[in-house]
Design a protein around this motif. Structure first.
Motif, mmCIF file in Angstrom:
data_model
loop_
_atom_site.group_PDB
_atom_site.id
_atom_site.type_symbol
_atom_site.label_atom_id
_atom_site.label_comp_id
_atom_site.label_asym_id
_atom_site.label_seq_id
_atom_site.Cartn_x
_atom_site.Cartn_y
_atom_site.Cartn_z
ATOM 1 N N PHE A 208 36.668 47.291 35.007
ATOM 2 C CA PHE A 208 38.285 47.467 35.465
ATOM 3 C C PHE A 208 38.222 47.373 37.090
ATOM 4 C CE2 PHE A 208 39.160 50.515 31.964
ATOM 5 C CZ PHE A 208 39.696 49.419 31.075
ATOM 6 N N PHE A 209 37.302 48.087 37.897
ATOM 7 C CA PHE A 209 37.069 47.830 39.304
ATOM 8 C C PHE A 209 36.819 46.215 39.521
ATOM 9 C CE2 PHE A 209 35.744 48.765 43.564
ATOM 10 C CZ PHE A 209 36.538 49.852 43.812
ATOM 11 N N MET A 210 36.326 45.667 38.931
ATOM 12 C CA MET A 210 36.020 44.273 39.300
ATOM 13 C C MET A 210 37.483 43.304 39.071
ATOM 14 S SD MET A 210 33.077 43.856 40.552
ATOM 15 C CE MET A 210 33.290 45.428 41.065
ATOM 16 N N ALA A 215 41.674 40.491 41.906
ATOM 17 C CA ALA A 215 43.107 40.452 42.048
ATOM 18 C C ALA A 215 43.469 40.706 43.713
ATOM 19 C CB ALA A 215 43.920 41.215 41.142
ATOM 20 N N LEU A 216 43.043 41.706 44.040
ATOM 21 C CA LEU A 216 43.347 41.978 45.483
ATOM 22 C C LEU A 216 42.874 40.760 46.494
ATOM 23 C CD1 LEU A 216 42.110 45.658 45.896
ATOM 24 C CD2 LEU A 216 44.700 44.746 46.126
ATOM 25 N N TRP A 217 41.668 40.153 46.159
ATOM 26 C CA TRP A 217 41.062 38.895 47.220
ATOM 27 C C TRP A 217 41.860 37.826 47.042
ATOM 28 C CZ3 TRP A 217 38.558 39.437 51.572
ATOM 29 C CH2 TRP A 217 37.909 40.380 51.751
ATOM 30 N N LEU A 237 33.336 36.042 42.503
ATOM 31 C CA LEU A 237 32.219 37.046 42.393
ATOM 32 C C LEU A 237 32.603 38.073 41.478
ATOM 33 C CD1 LEU A 237 30.441 36.666 45.775
ATOM 34 C CD2 LEU A 237 29.725 35.936 43.711
ATOM 35 N N ALA A 238 33.866 38.572 41.824
ATOM 36 C CA ALA A 238 34.306 39.903 41.053
ATOM 37 C C ALA A 238 34.464 39.558 39.693
ATOM 38 C CB ALA A 238 35.627 40.165 41.834
ATOM 39 N N LEU A 410 53.373 48.589 43.319
ATOM 40 C CA LEU A 410 53.622 48.234 41.811
ATOM 41 C C LEU A 410 52.285 47.700 41.280
ATOM 42 C CD1 LEU A 410 57.290 46.790 41.897
ATOM 43 C CD2 LEU A 410 56.737 48.998 41.065
ATOM 44 N N PHE A 411 51.517 47.100 41.882
ATOM 45 C CA PHE A 411 50.283 46.424 41.457
ATOM 46 C C PHE A 411 49.273 47.662 41.116
ATOM 47 C CE2 PHE A 411 45.581 45.683 42.824
ATOM 48 C CZ PHE A 411 45.438 44.611 42.014
#
Length: 452
Positions: A208-210, A215-217, A237-238, A410-411
């Motif tokens: 989940f963290f990946m 998405a953030l990057w 990489l994520a 919202l993300f």
């Protein structure tokens, strides 16, 4: 090394050096605002890194500095002393910055609570839960720790803009990613399928963290052409880490987050009321899609996502947990008062077991149920109201500011909602709770700057 540290003279020299360097840092922080701001961001970044995900990072020395050690019944006294000394030293070193940055903190807190009154009641409910806990001292200490995480989040949200918060957020995730690539299973051995857990202790939380990190990057790269290559490499990489985590739910989550971001430009153009309804419908649809894919389509679930037809047994023990919550429906068992394996036969959650495999769950594998275990259906109701309030504030902020920053609340809310359907982490000493408070505070301040 132990013999050296046991030498009083060596300890005295080390203490003296620590005091000298501490005074130098304090003096620099007090005189240079830019250095003070950078040092503060690094300190808060380390704190968020320590509590990353629902488990926190599982590598030394961060396990010793995780806030949960304060209320963990098995924590040794020396660990608590070192923990308090570490954070106490940070507060002293940052005190010049905290004094200048905290001038308008109380008005900001009052504005935040006014925009989210259900969360204010929730925090009060949390703070007094020791009154009905079977282990009141554990619960009291847990409430202090949860408030610690909450106040750090409030301060960060008040002190920095969404642009600065976005930078802290993605770089913390970057360091979790890089360390996890270096240590794919830092705290546990890889399972038979070779799935990674990284430095987060469990493959689902890691996956989940990946998904969040990717998405953030990718979002950052899409809006920053000069840094696009770097951002996309990190995002890829994520995704590799996500794939190695073997979590089917995280793959679905990635699609949902991409779909959400793709719709934000359209939602910005709608009236606030219609945008709010649209976001809620999107979240409901996402939940339905997740349930359909993970629970009903056997060909996909069993064949492709390596899942069984009961969400890996969760639905077999969830009714048992609900039965226990119904024994204390209004109040719950108090913070950290339900899942207590260290109490042996007196553990309130002791009888809960997955009947097929005899698996004894360490938590509910559902953030909403875990919250209800701690604070009852009453506490859960207050939190759900707060969640809808923050979705509305997130929609208002989306219509006011520019992407990508306007889409971050919202993300995050969508991410937190989806990950807590089959795992835990909504509430407590977790980065999910931390960023939830940041979202609530920052959107509260942003949406009350003008009438809407």
């Amino acid at each position: 090394m132990k013999e050296l540290l046991g030498n009083p003279l060596i300890l005295l020299i080390l203490a003296g050096l620590g005091i000298v360097y501490g005074l130098m840092i304090y003096n620099t922080v007090a005189k240079n605002e830019k250095v003070a701001s950078t040092f503060e961001k690094i300190a808060i970044g380390i704190f968020i890194f320590t509590i990353s995900g629902a488990t926190g990072v599982t590598v030394m020395p961060f396990t010793k500095f995780h806030p949960s050690v304060i209320h963990n019944a098995e924590t040794k006294d020396i660990t608590i002393i070192l923990h308090l000394a570490f954070y106490g030293s940070l507060l002293i070193l940052l005190s010049p910055r905290l004094v200048s940055g905290g001038k308008n903190l109380v008005p900001a807190i009052m504005k935040f609570l006014a925009t989210d009154p259900s969360l204010a009641l929730f925090l009060i409910w949390m703070s007094i839960s020791a009154g009905w806990s079977d282990t009141p001292m554990i619960t009291f200490r847990a409430s202090l720790v949860y408030l610690e995480v909450t106040f750090v989040a409030i301060y960060l949200a008040k002190q920095y803009t969404w642009e600065e918060l976005f930078a802290v957020w993605r770089w913390v995730n970057f360091f979790v990613l890089i360390w996890s690539l270096a240590k794919p299973n830092a705290s546990v051995r890889a399972d038979m399928a070779g799935c990674w857990s990284g430095i987060l202790g469990h493959k689902n939380q890691f996956s989940f963290f990946m998904a969040q990190t990717a998405a953030l990057w990718f979002v950052f790269g899409a809006y920053n052409p000069k840094k696009r290559l770097m951002a996309f490499v990190i995002g890829i990489l994520a995704l590799i880490g996500l794939q190695k985590g073997c979590s089917g739910a995280s793959r679905i989550l990635t699609v949902i987050l991409i779909a959400l971001w793709g719709s934000l430009s359209f939602l910005k153009k709608l009236p606030v009321q219609w945008a709010f309804v649209s976001v809620i419908l999107f979240m409901v649809l996402s939940i339905c899609v997740g349930i359909v894919v993970l629970d009903n389509l056997e060909a996909i679930v069993v064949g492709k996502l390596n899942k069984d037809m009961t969400l890996t047994g969760r639905t077999l023990f969830w009714p048992q947990i609900v039965d226990f919550i119904n024994k204390r429906p209004l109040t719950g068992y108090g913070l950290a008062g339900f899942w207590q394996p260290w109490r042996g036969l007196d553990n309130p959650a002791g009888p809960i077991i997955e009947p097929k495999s005899s698996f004894i769950p360490p938590h509910s594998h559902n953030g909403f149920l875990d919250l209800a275990c701690d604070l009852g259906w009453g506490g859960l109701a207050l939190f759900i109201i707060s969640f809808f309030v923050n979705v509305f504030k997130g929609v208002v902020y989306l219509t006011r500011d520019k992407l990508p920053y306007a889409g971050l609340p919202l993300f995050f809310l969508t991410y937190a909602l989806m990950t807590n359907l089959t795992e835990t982490g909504w509430f407590g000493t977790t980065s999910i709770w931390f960023w939830y408070i940041v979202v609530s505070v920052r959107t509260g301040l942003d949406t009350t700057s003008k009438n809407y």
